[in-house]
Design a protein around this motif. Sequence first.
Motif, PDB file in Angstrom:
ATOM      1  N   MET A 155      26.228  55.555  66.201  1.00 40.93           N
ATOM      2  CA  MET A 155      25.068  55.197  66.999  1.00 40.93           C
ATOM      3  C   MET A 155      25.010  53.670  67.131  1.00 40.93           C
ATOM      4  O   MET A 155      25.041  52.961  66.137  1.00 40.93           O
ATOM      5  N   GLN A 156      24.918  53.213  68.356  1.00 40.04           N
ATOM      6  CA  GLN A 156      24.856  51.772  68.592  1.00 40.04           C
ATOM      7  C   GLN A 156      23.404  51.354  68.811  1.00 40.04           C
ATOM      8  O   GLN A 156      22.695  51.955  69.615  1.00 40.04           O
ATOM      9  N   TYR A 157      22.977  50.368  68.073  1.00 36.71           N
ATOM     10  CA  TYR A 157      21.610  49.879  68.199  1.00 36.71           C
ATOM     11  C   TYR A 157      21.565  48.689  69.133  1.00 36.71           C
ATOM     12  O   TYR A 157      22.562  47.993  69.342  1.00 36.71           O
ATOM     13  N   ALA A 158      20.388  48.450  69.664  1.00 38.39           N
ATOM     14  CA  ALA A 158      20.179  47.297  70.540  1.00 38.39           C
ATOM     15  C   ALA A 158      20.464  46.019  69.766  1.00 38.39           C
ATOM     16  O   ALA A 158      20.134  45.904  68.597  1.00 38.39           O
ATOM     17  N   THR A 159      21.105  45.108  70.423  1.00 38.22           N
ATOM     18  CA  THR A 159      21.330  43.793  69.843  1.00 38.22           C
ATOM     19  C   THR A 159      20.918  42.745  70.854  1.00 38.22           C
ATOM     20  O   THR A 159      20.775  43.032  72.046  1.00 38.22           O
ATOM     21  N   TYR A 160      20.757  41.554  70.356  1.00 35.89           N
ATOM     22  CA  TYR A 160      20.421  40.439  71.223  1.00 35.89           C
ATOM     23  C   TYR A 160      21.459  40.294  72.336  1.00 35.89           C
ATOM     24  O   TYR A 160      21.107  40.177  73.509  1.00 35.89           O
ATOM     25  N   GLU A 161      22.732  40.327  71.974  1.00 37.57           N
ATOM     26  CA  GLU A 161      23.798  40.135  72.966  1.00 37.57           C
ATOM     27  C   GLU A 161      23.775  41.211  74.034  1.00 37.57           C
ATOM     28  O   GLU A 161      23.944  40.926  75.216  1.00 37.57           O
ATOM     29  N   ASN A 162      23.572  42.478  73.629  1.00 35.58           N
ATOM     30  CA  ASN A 162      23.485  43.564  74.601  1.00 35.58           C
ATOM     31  C   ASN A 162      22.301  43.371  75.539  1.00 35.58           C
ATOM     32  O   ASN A 162      22.397  43.648  76.739  1.00 35.58           O
ATOM     33  N   THR A 163      21.205  42.916  74.995  1.00 36.91           N
ATOM     34  CA  THR A 163      19.998  42.725  75.803  1.00 36.91           C
ATOM     35  C   THR A 163      20.192  41.615  76.820  1.00 36.91           C
ATOM     36  O   THR A 163      19.852  41.781  77.997  1.00 36.91           O
ATOM     37  N   VAL A 164      20.783  40.502  76.390  1.00 33.80           N
ATOM     38  CA  VAL A 164      21.046  39.400  77.320  1.00 33.80           C
ATOM     39  C   VAL A 164      22.012  39.852  78.412  1.00 33.80           C
ATOM     40  O   VAL A 164      21.833  39.538  79.590  1.00 33.80           O
ATOM     41  N   GLU A 165      23.017  40.620  78.022  1.00 30.41           N
ATOM     42  CA  GLU A 165      23.986  41.134  79.002  1.00 30.41           C
ATOM     43  C   GLU A 165      23.296  42.027  80.038  1.00 30.41           C
ATOM     44  O   GLU A 165      23.548  41.905  81.244  1.00 30.41           O
ATOM     45  N   LYS A 166      22.412  42.903  79.593  1.00 26.34           N
ATOM     46  CA  LYS A 166      21.690  43.775  80.520  1.00 26.34           C
ATOM     47  C   LYS A 166      20.793  42.957  81.447  1.00 26.34           C
ATOM     48  O   LYS A 166      20.719  43.237  82.644  1.00 26.34           O
ATOM     49  N   LEU A 167      20.131  41.958  80.919  1.00 29.83           N
ATOM     50  CA  LEU A 167      19.299  41.095  81.758  1.00 29.83           C
ATOM     51  C   LEU A 167      20.154  40.381  82.805  1.00 29.83           C
ATOM     52  O   LEU A 167      19.795  40.326  83.986  1.00 29.83           O
ATOM     53  N   GLU A 168      21.283  39.845  82.372  1.00 36.75           N
ATOM     54  CA  GLU A 168      22.148  39.096  83.287  1.00 36.75           C
ATOM     55  C   GLU A 168      22.705  39.984  84.395  1.00 36.75           C
ATOM     56  O   GLU A 168      22.906  39.513  85.514  1.00 36.75           O
ATOM     57  N   ARG A 169      22.920  41.268  84.110  1.00 44.32           N
ATOM     58  CA  ARG A 169      23.368  42.197  85.158  1.00 44.32           C
ATOM     59  C   ARG A 169      22.331  42.319  86.269  1.00 44.32           C
ATOM     60  O   ARG A 169      22.642  42.694  87.383  1.00 44.32           O
ATOM     61  N   HIS A 170      21.098  42.024  85.937  1.00 43.74           N
ATOM     62  CA  HIS A 170      19.998  42.052  86.912  1.00 43.74           C
ATOM     63  C   HIS A 170      19.665  40.639  87.410  1.00 43.74           C
ATOM     64  O   HIS A 170      18.612  40.424  88.003  1.00 43.74           O
ATOM     65  N   HIS A 171      20.571  39.703  87.141  1.00 48.59           N
ATOM     66  CA  HIS A 171      20.415  38.299  87.548  1.00 48.59           C
ATOM     67  C   HIS A 171      19.181  37.651  86.905  1.00 48.59           C
ATOM     68  O   HIS A 171      18.513  36.820  87.513  1.00 48.59           O
ATOM     69  N   ILE A 172      18.912  38.055  85.681  1.00 51.50           N
ATOM     70  CA  ILE A 172      17.806  37.500  84.900  1.00 51.50           C
ATOM     71  C   ILE A 172      18.409  36.668  83.784  1.00 51.50           C
ATOM     72  O   ILE A 172      19.171  37.195  82.963  1.00 51.50           O
ATOM     73  N   THR A 173      18.082  35.390  83.763  1.00 55.24           N
ATOM     74  CA  THR A 173      18.628  34.493  82.746  1.00 55.24           C
ATOM     75  C   THR A 173      17.530  34.002  81.807  1.00 55.24           C
ATOM     76  O   THR A 173      16.339  34.001  82.168  1.00 55.24           O
ATOM     77  N   ILE A 174      17.958  33.591  80.645  1.00 58.80           N
ATOM     78  CA  ILE A 174      17.020  32.995  79.692  1.00 58.80           C
ATOM     79  C   ILE A 174      16.354  31.778  80.318  1.00 58.80           C
ATOM     80  O   ILE A 174      15.148  31.582  80.177  1.00 58.80           O
ATOM     81  N   ARG A 175      17.119  30.989  81.037  1.00 61.94           N
ATOM     82  CA  ARG A 175      16.582  29.778  81.658  1.00 61.94           C
ATOM     83  C   ARG A 175      15.498  30.109  82.682  1.00 61.94           C
ATOM     84  O   ARG A 175      14.461  29.451  82.740  1.00 61.94           O
ATOM     85  N   ALA A 176      15.718  31.145  83.491  1.00 61.01           N
ATOM     86  CA  ALA A 176      14.717  31.514  84.500  1.00 61.01           C
ATOM     87  C   ALA A 176      13.420  31.987  83.842  1.00 61.01           C
ATOM     88  O   ALA A 176      12.319  31.673  84.320  1.00 61.01           O
ATOM     89  N   ILE A 177      13.539  32.727  82.747  1.00 54.28           N
ATOM     90  CA  ILE A 177      12.358  33.159  82.000  1.00 54.28           C
ATOM     91  C   ILE A 177      11.667  31.945  81.395  1.00 54.28           C
ATOM     92  O   ILE A 177      10.449  31.788  81.482  1.00 54.28           O
ATOM     93  N   ALA A 178      12.455  31.057  80.802  1.00 55.93           N
ATOM     94  CA  ALA A 178      11.907  29.850  80.171  1.00 55.93           C
ATOM     95  C   ALA A 178      11.223  28.946  81.194  1.00 55.93           C
ATOM     96  O   ALA A 178      10.206  28.330  80.880  1.00 55.93           O
ATOM     97  N   ASP A 179      11.762  28.869  82.403  1.00 54.13           N
ATOM     98  CA  ASP A 179      11.138  28.039  83.447  1.00 54.13           C
ATOM     99  C   ASP A 179       9.701  28.475  83.718  1.00 54.13           C
ATOM    100  O   ASP A 179       8.807  27.635  83.871  1.00 54.13           O
ATOM    101  N   ILE A 180       9.488  29.779  83.777  1.00 55.62           N
ATOM    102  CA  ILE A 180       8.133  30.291  84.018  1.00 55.62           C
ATOM    103  C   ILE A 180       7.219  29.903  82.861  1.00 55.62           C
ATOM    104  O   ILE A 180       6.102  29.406  83.068  1.00 55.62           O
ATOM    105  N   ALA A 181       7.674  30.126  81.638  1.00 52.94           N
ATOM    106  CA  ALA A 181       6.869  29.804  80.456  1.00 52.94           C
ATOM    107  C   ALA A 181       6.626  28.301  80.351  1.00 52.94           C
ATOM    108  O   ALA A 181       5.510  27.865  80.042  1.00 52.94           O
ATOM    109  N   TYR A 182       7.657  27.525  80.619  1.00 47.83           N
ATOM    110  CA  TYR A 182       7.536  26.066  80.566  1.00 47.83           C
ATOM    111  C   TYR A 182       6.459  25.575  81.537  1.00 47.83           C
ATOM    112  O   TYR A 182       5.598  24.769  81.175  1.00 47.83           O
TER     113      TYR A 182
END
Length: 170
Positions: A1-28
Amino acid sequence: MQYATYENTVEKLERHHITIRAIADIAYNSEKAYLPNLSIEQVEEAVISILHKRVVQHQVWVALELDRLAEAHLLESPLQDLVESDDSLFGVDETLATAIAMSYDTIGVTNYGYIDKLKIGLVGELDRKGKTTSAVTTFADDIVGALAAAAASKVAHKYPTGILDSDKIN
């Protein structure tokens, strides 16, 4: 059984063209008026920290998978129609996103409501994409808004006096 990891989550976000930077821009942009010396790097650290939480990873995975299934027309009706059209009375997308935002107290929820209402940054881009193309972004836009709201709230909790130090956001 494979559990969610940070790397998997970032990869899934990036497949949807969602980046950490774009999320951070909104929060910033939500926090810079209160913390004039705030750096985008400090906010990115907050986003990364949030994405390391297993419960958040699970919520992101479920949300993005529902969008993917709806885009492939693999959900049963009437769920398919509700998700595909981003029906305004559906609300499950906001409920899932609010669970992420609630990780950081009521400020997270109010930040999420503000970001969702104004469709700030990538939230607005994803919302418009879902309305103008065949892409389904019903959950993606809300997840981005919730992650940004949580990051803004994490920053606000870290620096409640408005005074920044060089500490990393934990």
